[in-house]
Every structure is written in structure tokens, then in C-alpha cells.
Enzyme design. Sequence first.
Site, PDB file in Angstrom:
ATOM      1  N   PRO A  84       6.253  -6.642   1.186  1.00 58.07           N
ATOM      2  CA  PRO A  84       5.587  -7.917   1.473  1.00 58.07           C
ATOM      3  C   PRO A  84       4.072  -7.747   1.558  1.00 58.07           C
ATOM      4  CG  PRO A  84       7.184  -7.298   3.219  1.00 58.07           C
ATOM      5  CD  PRO A  84       6.899  -6.082   2.381  1.00 58.07           C
ATOM      6  N   TYR A  95       0.820  -1.221   0.000  1.00 54.04           N
ATOM      7  CA  TYR A  95       0.000   0.000   0.000  1.00 54.04           C
ATOM      8  C   TYR A  95       0.855   1.274   0.000  1.00 54.04           C
ATOM      9  CZ  TYR A  95       0.353  -0.313   5.184  1.00 54.04           C
ATOM     10  OH  TYR A  95       0.798  -0.415   6.476  1.00 54.04           O
TER      11      TYR A  95
HETATM   12  C1  HXC Z   1      -4.977   5.108  18.174  1.00 54.90           C
HETATM   13  C2  HXC Z   1      -2.889   5.121  19.182  1.00 54.90           C
HETATM   14  C3  HXC Z   1      -2.852   3.697  19.152  1.00 54.90           C
HETATM   15  C4  HXC Z   1      -3.978   3.005  18.605  1.00 54.90           C
HETATM   16  C5  HXC Z   1      -1.018   4.427  20.069  1.00 54.90           C
HETATM   17  N1  HXC Z   1      -1.735   5.504  19.751  1.00 54.90           N
HETATM   18  N2  HXC Z   1      -1.685   3.305  19.710  1.00 54.90           N
HETATM   19  N3  HXC Z   1      -3.936   5.815  18.684  1.00 54.90           N
HETATM   20  N4  HXC Z   1      -5.011   3.748  18.116  1.00 54.90           N
HETATM   21  N5  HXC Z   1      -4.006   1.680  18.532  1.00 54.90           N
HETATM   22  C6  HXC Z   1      -1.370   6.892  19.993  1.00 54.90           C
HETATM   23  C7  HXC Z   1      -1.150   7.196  21.477  1.00 54.90           C
HETATM   24  O1  HXC Z   1      -2.381   7.444  22.160  1.00 54.90           O
HETATM   25  C8  HXC Z   1      -0.241   8.439  21.401  1.00 54.90           C
HETATM   26  O2  HXC Z   1      -0.976   9.585  21.044  1.00 54.90           O
HETATM   27  C9  HXC Z   1       0.636   8.130  20.185  1.00 54.90           C
HETATM   28  O3  HXC Z   1      -0.097   7.176  19.388  1.00 54.90           O
HETATM   29  C10 HXC Z   1       1.973   7.510  20.584  1.00 54.90           C
HETATM   30  O4  HXC Z   1       1.704   6.336  21.334  1.00 54.90           O
HETATM   31  P1  HXC Z   1       2.803   5.659  22.273  1.00 54.90           P
HETATM   32  O5  HXC Z   1       2.231   4.403  22.807  1.00 54.90           O
HETATM   33  O6  HXC Z   1       3.353   6.687  23.224  1.00 54.90           O
HETATM   34  O7  HXC Z   1       3.980   5.396  21.194  1.00 54.90           O
HETATM   35  P2  HXC Z   1       5.233   4.445  21.272  1.00 54.90           P
HETATM   36  O8  HXC Z   1       5.459   3.951  22.670  1.00 54.90           O
HETATM   37  O9  HXC Z   1       6.332   5.160  20.575  1.00 54.90           O
HETATM   38  O10 HXC Z   1       4.783   3.134  20.422  1.00 54.90           O
HETATM   39  C11 HXC Z   1       4.682   3.184  19.016  1.00 54.90           C
HETATM   40  C12 HXC Z   1       3.479   2.381  18.500  1.00 54.90           C
HETATM   41  C13 HXC Z   1       3.484   0.928  19.074  1.00 54.90           C
HETATM   42  C14 HXC Z   1       3.545   2.419  16.990  1.00 54.90           C
HETATM   43  C15 HXC Z   1       2.177   3.073  18.959  1.00 54.90           C
HETATM   44  O11 HXC Z   1       2.390   0.191  18.545  1.00 54.90           O
HETATM   45  C16 HXC Z   1       4.759   0.215  18.761  1.00 54.90           C
HETATM   46  O12 HXC Z   1       5.716   0.284  19.548  1.00 54.90           O
HETATM   47  N6  HXC Z   1       4.850  -0.482  17.578  1.00 54.90           N
HETATM   48  C17 HXC Z   1       6.071  -1.181  17.148  1.00 54.90           C
HETATM   49  C18 HXC Z   1       5.791  -2.475  16.457  1.00 54.90           C
HETATM   50  C19 HXC Z   1       4.759  -2.430  15.339  1.00 54.90           C
HETATM   51  O13 HXC Z   1       3.996  -1.455  15.220  1.00 54.90           O
HETATM   52  N7  HXC Z   1       4.735  -3.492  14.510  1.00 54.90           N
HETATM   53  C20 HXC Z   1       3.803  -3.618  13.415  1.00 54.90           C
HETATM   54  C21 HXC Z   1       4.475  -3.343  12.130  1.00 54.90           C
HETATM   55  S1  HXC Z   1       3.459  -3.943  10.801  1.00 54.90           S
HETATM   56  P3  HXC Z   1      -1.491  10.667  22.167  1.00 54.90           P
HETATM   57  O14 HXC Z   1      -2.202  11.685  21.402  1.00 54.90           O
HETATM   58  O15 HXC Z   1      -2.376   9.878  23.110  1.00 54.90           O
HETATM   59  O16 HXC Z   1      -0.240  11.171  22.838  1.00 54.90           O
HETATM   60  C22 HXC Z   1       3.542  -2.887   9.482  1.00 54.90           C
HETATM   61  C23 HXC Z   1       2.951  -3.203   8.138  1.00 54.90           C
HETATM   62  C24 HXC Z   1       2.012  -4.322   8.097  1.00 54.90           C
HETATM   63  O17 HXC Z   1       4.108  -1.909   9.570  1.00 54.90           O
HETATM   64  C25 HXC Z   1       1.292  -4.535   6.798  1.00 54.90           C
HETATM   65  C26 HXC Z   1       0.439  -5.771   6.954  1.00 54.90           C
HETATM   66  C27 HXC Z   1      -0.030  -6.385   5.700  1.00 54.90           C
HETATM   67  P1  NAP Z   2       7.297  -6.441  14.322  1.00 60.55           P
HETATM   68  O1  NAP Z   2       7.734  -7.773  14.769  1.00 60.55           O
HETATM   69  O2  NAP Z   2       6.428  -5.640  15.222  1.00 60.55           O
HETATM   70  O3  NAP Z   2       8.592  -5.608  13.944  1.00 60.55           O
HETATM   71  C1  NAP Z   2       8.763  -4.248  14.141  1.00 60.55           C
HETATM   72  C2  NAP Z   2      10.119  -4.036  14.789  1.00 60.55           C
HETATM   73  O4  NAP Z   2      10.427  -2.648  14.784  1.00 60.55           O
HETATM   74  C3  NAP Z   2      10.192  -4.506  16.231  1.00 60.55           C
HETATM   75  O5  NAP Z   2      11.310  -5.342  16.390  1.00 60.55           O
HETATM   76  C4  NAP Z   2      10.362  -3.233  17.043  1.00 60.55           C
HETATM   77  O6  NAP Z   2      11.186  -3.462  18.191  1.00 60.55           O
HETATM   78  C5  NAP Z   2      11.031  -2.324  16.026  1.00 60.55           C
HETATM   79  N1  NAP Z   2      10.765  -0.911  16.303  1.00 60.55           N
HETATM   80  C6  NAP Z   2       9.571  -0.298  16.440  1.00 60.55           C
HETATM   81  N2  NAP Z   2       9.732   0.995  16.727  1.00 60.55           N
HETATM   82  C7  NAP Z   2      11.067   1.207  16.760  1.00 60.55           C
HETATM   83  C8  NAP Z   2      11.873   2.345  17.016  1.00 60.55           C
HETATM   84  N3  NAP Z   2      11.330   3.540  17.288  1.00 60.55           N
HETATM   85  N4  NAP Z   2      13.219   2.221  16.981  1.00 60.55           N
HETATM   86  C9  NAP Z   2      13.786   1.021  16.705  1.00 60.55           C
HETATM   87  N5  NAP Z   2      13.081  -0.095  16.461  1.00 60.55           N
HETATM   88  C10 NAP Z   2      11.741   0.004  16.492  1.00 60.55           C
HETATM   89  O7  NAP Z   2       6.497  -6.531  12.934  1.00 60.55           O
HETATM   90  P2  NAP Z   2       6.841  -7.259  11.553  1.00 60.55           P
HETATM   91  O8  NAP Z   2       5.545  -7.728  11.016  1.00 60.55           O
HETATM   92  O9  NAP Z   2       7.947  -8.207  11.697  1.00 60.55           O
HETATM   93  O10 NAP Z   2       7.303  -6.031  10.644  1.00 60.55           O
HETATM   94  C11 NAP Z   2       8.627  -5.937  10.115  1.00 60.55           C
HETATM   95  C12 NAP Z   2       8.628  -5.066   8.875  1.00 60.55           C
HETATM   96  O11 NAP Z   2       7.849  -5.671   7.860  1.00 60.55           O
HETATM   97  C13 NAP Z   2       8.052  -3.673   9.079  1.00 60.55           C
HETATM   98  O12 NAP Z   2       8.787  -2.746   8.308  1.00 60.55           O
HETATM   99  C14 NAP Z   2       6.664  -3.796   8.528  1.00 60.55           C
HETATM  100  O13 NAP Z   2       6.138  -2.566   8.109  1.00 60.55           O
HETATM  101  C15 NAP Z   2       6.923  -4.724   7.354  1.00 60.55           C
HETATM  102  N6  NAP Z   2       5.757  -5.434   6.839  1.00 60.55           N
HETATM  103  C16 NAP Z   2       5.198  -6.444   7.547  1.00 60.55           C
HETATM  104  C17 NAP Z   2       4.143  -7.132   7.011  1.00 60.55           C
HETATM  105  C18 NAP Z   2       3.513  -8.298   7.714  1.00 60.55           C
HETATM  106  O14 NAP Z   2       2.556  -8.868   7.180  1.00 60.55           O
HETATM  107  N7  NAP Z   2       3.994  -8.711   8.879  1.00 60.55           N
HETATM  108  C19 NAP Z   2       3.613  -6.766   5.751  1.00 60.55           C
HETATM  109  C20 NAP Z   2       4.201  -5.699   5.069  1.00 60.55           C
HETATM  110  C21 NAP Z   2       5.291  -5.051   5.616  1.00 60.55           C
HETATM  111  P3  NAP Z   2      11.086  -2.630  19.576  1.00 60.55           P
HETATM  112  O15 NAP Z   2       9.668  -2.612  19.969  1.00 60.55           O
HETATM  113  O16 NAP Z   2      12.017  -3.378  20.494  1.00 60.55           O
HETATM  114  O17 NAP Z   2      11.636  -1.261  19.265  1.00 60.55           O
END
Ligand code: HXC
Ligand code: NAP
Length: 290
Positions: A194, A153
Site C-alpha cells: 500500500p 519502499y
Molecule cells: C528511535 C526508538 C523509537 C523511536 C523505539 N525506539 N521507538 N528509537 N526512535 N521513535 C527504540 C527504543 O529506544 C529501544 O531501543 C527499541 O527501539 C525497542 O523499543 P521498545 O519501545 O522497547 O519496543 P516495543 O515495545 O517492542 O515497541 C515496538 C515499536 C513500537 C516498533 C518501537 O512503535 C510499536 O509497538 N509499534 C507497533 C505499531 C506500529 O509501529 N505501527 C506502524 C506500522 S506502519 P533501546 O536501545 O533504547 O533499547 C508501517 C509502514 C508504513 O509499517 C508506511 C507508510 C506509507
Molecule cells: P497499525 O494500526 O499500527 O498496525 C500494526 C499492528 O501490528 C497493530 O495492531 C499492532 O498491535 C500489531 N503489532 C505490532 N507489533 C506486534 C507484535 N510484536 N506482535 C503482534 N502484533 C504486533 O498500523 P497500520 O497502518 O494499520 O499498518 C498495518 C500494516 O500495513 C503494516 O504491515 C504496515 O507496515 C502496512 N502499511 C501501512 C501503510 C499505511 O499507510 N498505513 C502503508 C504501507 C504499509 P499491538 O500493538 O497490539 O501488538
Amino acid sequence: MSNNMLSKDALAGKIILVTGGGTGLGRSMTKFLLESGAKVAISSRKMDVLEKAAAELREETGGEVLPLSCDVRNYEEVEKVFADIESAWGQVDVLINNAAGNFVSPTERLSHRAFDTVVDIVLKGTYNCTLAYGKRQLEAGKGGNVISIVTTYAATGSGFVVPSACAKAGVVALTRSLAAEWGGKGFRFNAVAPGPFPTKGAWERLMPDNVKDLVDIKKRVPLQRVGEHHELANLITYLASDYSAYINGDIITIDGGEWLQGAGQFNPFKQIPSQMWDMVEQMTRSAGKK
Ligand code: HXC
Ligand code: NAP
């Protein structure tokens, strides 16, 4: 038999950094890179997660893994990661921008801070790592290899993950821009998009249980299945290796055809049962004859 398509020494001597390498797809890629002979540094915010993953990966592969804590949003922390790898092993040959943040939400429910958070991790995090890496390599008179993980996307856009779509589109632009600008300096830049590859991190934030029942992700994919981690890990290992030396500036999709199925206007006609096609044909043949 190992699922790894490359030989044990395909990446021998290479030093690789995988951001977000302690979990999910990053961990799976790291395992394959180690099996192919690379030394791999893994970085993210949670040191306990990284140390546990590093210990397991050493055990599983016998390879060298360096866990380093770093929030990719902070340029000084990113700089320190490269400095630490250089002190331990030497200059990084391949940077894999894999760290990401994401969650599903109707856009009107997002605060501006929530929007910033995702864009900062994905886009700023990627350009922080890429810039810090590029500058160090150029200063040392070396090139490099950058692979960024995006999404399908990034090209099409998608509702309900708008900050992620904006940020990943920026990563695609960064990839294509630097592939041209620094290509002549010994660098190459590619991205991998992916489709669905289940991981705990993504599924908890994008496919929670109550949503999973409403959306059957497998039906969105022509191949009728999600991706397997080794399929992506093999592609990444190939891109990290010198076998892919002429690939530069590309965005490689690995999604079983998912995005195309969604894009083709008549693709939902797959739902028409085969016995109905005789009638449909009769009707289309008689079009304009009445
Ligand atoms: C609405 C949300 C929210 C939610 C957080 N926020 N989660 N708002 N819905 N589910 C808001 C909070 O209220 C806050 O805003 C702001 O976002 C920051 O939140 P924090 O929790 O303080 O942020 P942080 O600790 O930095 O954590 C970042 C995060 C968290 C993105 C919110 O989920 C995380 O650590 N993610 C890392 C791993 C991850 O996301 N993996 C998935 C990747 S998959 P306010 O206004 O309240 O201050 C991908 C592609 C997949 O990328 C494609 C699939 C096909
Ligand atoms: P995941 O396990 O949640 O991986 C995300 C990683 O990013 C975690 O190890 C997390 O570790 C790290 N991260 C998040 N915020 C960070 C920060 N501020 N600084 C440094 N590290 C940070 O999810 P995943 O599915 O394996 O995703 C991996 C990649 O694939 C991502 O780029 C995602 O967009 C892409 N992707 C995934 C899919 C899918 O189907 N799974 C599809 C399309 C693309 P910490 O929390 O320890 O920081």
C-alpha cells in the site's frame, strides 16, 4: 450501500487469521472479510485492544471474530494461535501477515536494539507465522493462502525507515520464494504494497504533527489523495477469495501511483505551468540550431 465489492458469501466457510487485526488497516480488512462470510481470528500483543475491536466488529457485521493474544516475534506464541484457532474452528484457510512495527528516524540515531525491534516484528514475525502455518497445513495434507502486507519502499528502499525497508524487502523475498517452492503443494503467496493510507498507528510514528506540516503527502501521489481503507480492504478480500486462485507470487501495489511519481526523473516537471510550455518548446526545438 456497502463499499464491499464481493458478495456476502464470497468467503463463506473460510477461516482467516489477520495478525495486527485489532487496529488500523488490519481492522478494516477484518471488517470486509467478515462481511464476505469468513470467520476471522485477530491477533496482536494488546488483548484489551483486540477484545474491544472484536466486540465492535461482531456488532457491525454479525460475523464470528476470535481475539488471540500473540507477539509474532515469539514462535511458541505463534504456534499457540494456530492451535487455538484449530480447536475453535478448524484449520486456517488464509493467513494475512499484517502486524508491523515502524518509526521514522535518521539511521545513525538508531540503536542496534531499535533496528532489531522493527526487523524482528516485520520479518521474523512474518516468517514465524508463515512457517508455523505452512508446517501445519502440510502435515494435514492441505495447501493455504498467505497474503503479506509490505510497502512500496520494499522494492525501492527508503531513507529514514531503513529497518522497515530491510524487513519488508525480506518479506517480498519470502513471498516470491515460497510461491515457487510450495506452489505445487496447493499454496499461494502474494503481497500487497500500500501507499499512504492514514492510520493512527502509522501516522503517530511516521507523520507526527510537526513533520506533517513539512511534507504534503497528497502532493506525492499522482491521484492527489491518500488511500481509503475500503480500497485496500476490497483488494485483500479478493485475494483471500477463490476468485483470485491463479494469482501467485505477485506483489500488488495500491498507491495511486505514488512510487512511480517519485521514481520518474522528469515527473517533477508537472510543476511547470502550462503557459511556460510554449517557451520551453521553442527552446527545445531550437536546440543545436545555433
Ligand atoms: C528511535 C526508538 C523509537 C523511536 C523505539 N525506539 N521507538 N528509537 N526512535 N521513535 C527504540 C527504543 O529506544 C529501544 O531501543 C527499541 O527501539 C525497542 O523499543 P521498545 O519501545 O522497547 O519496543 P516495543 O515495545 O517492542 O515497541 C515496538 C515499536 C513500537 C516498533 C518501537 O512503535 C510499536 O509497538 N509499534 C507497533 C505499531 C506500529 O509501529 N505501527 C506502524 C506500522 S506502519 P533501546 O536501545 O533504547 O533499547 C508501517 C509502514 C508504513 O509499517 C508506511 C507508510 C506509507
Ligand atoms: P497499525 O494500526 O499500527 O498496525 C500494526 C499492528 O501490528 C497493530 O495492531 C499492532 O498491535 C500489531 N503489532 C505490532 N507489533 C506486534 C507484535 N510484536 N506482535 C503482534 N502484533 C504486533 O498500523 P497500520 O497502518 O494499520 O499498518 C498495518 C500494516 O500495513 C503494516 O504491515 C504496515 O507496515 C502496512 N502499511 C501501512 C501503510 C499505511 O499507510 N498505513 C502503508 C504501507 C504499509 P499491538 O500493538 O497490539 O501488538
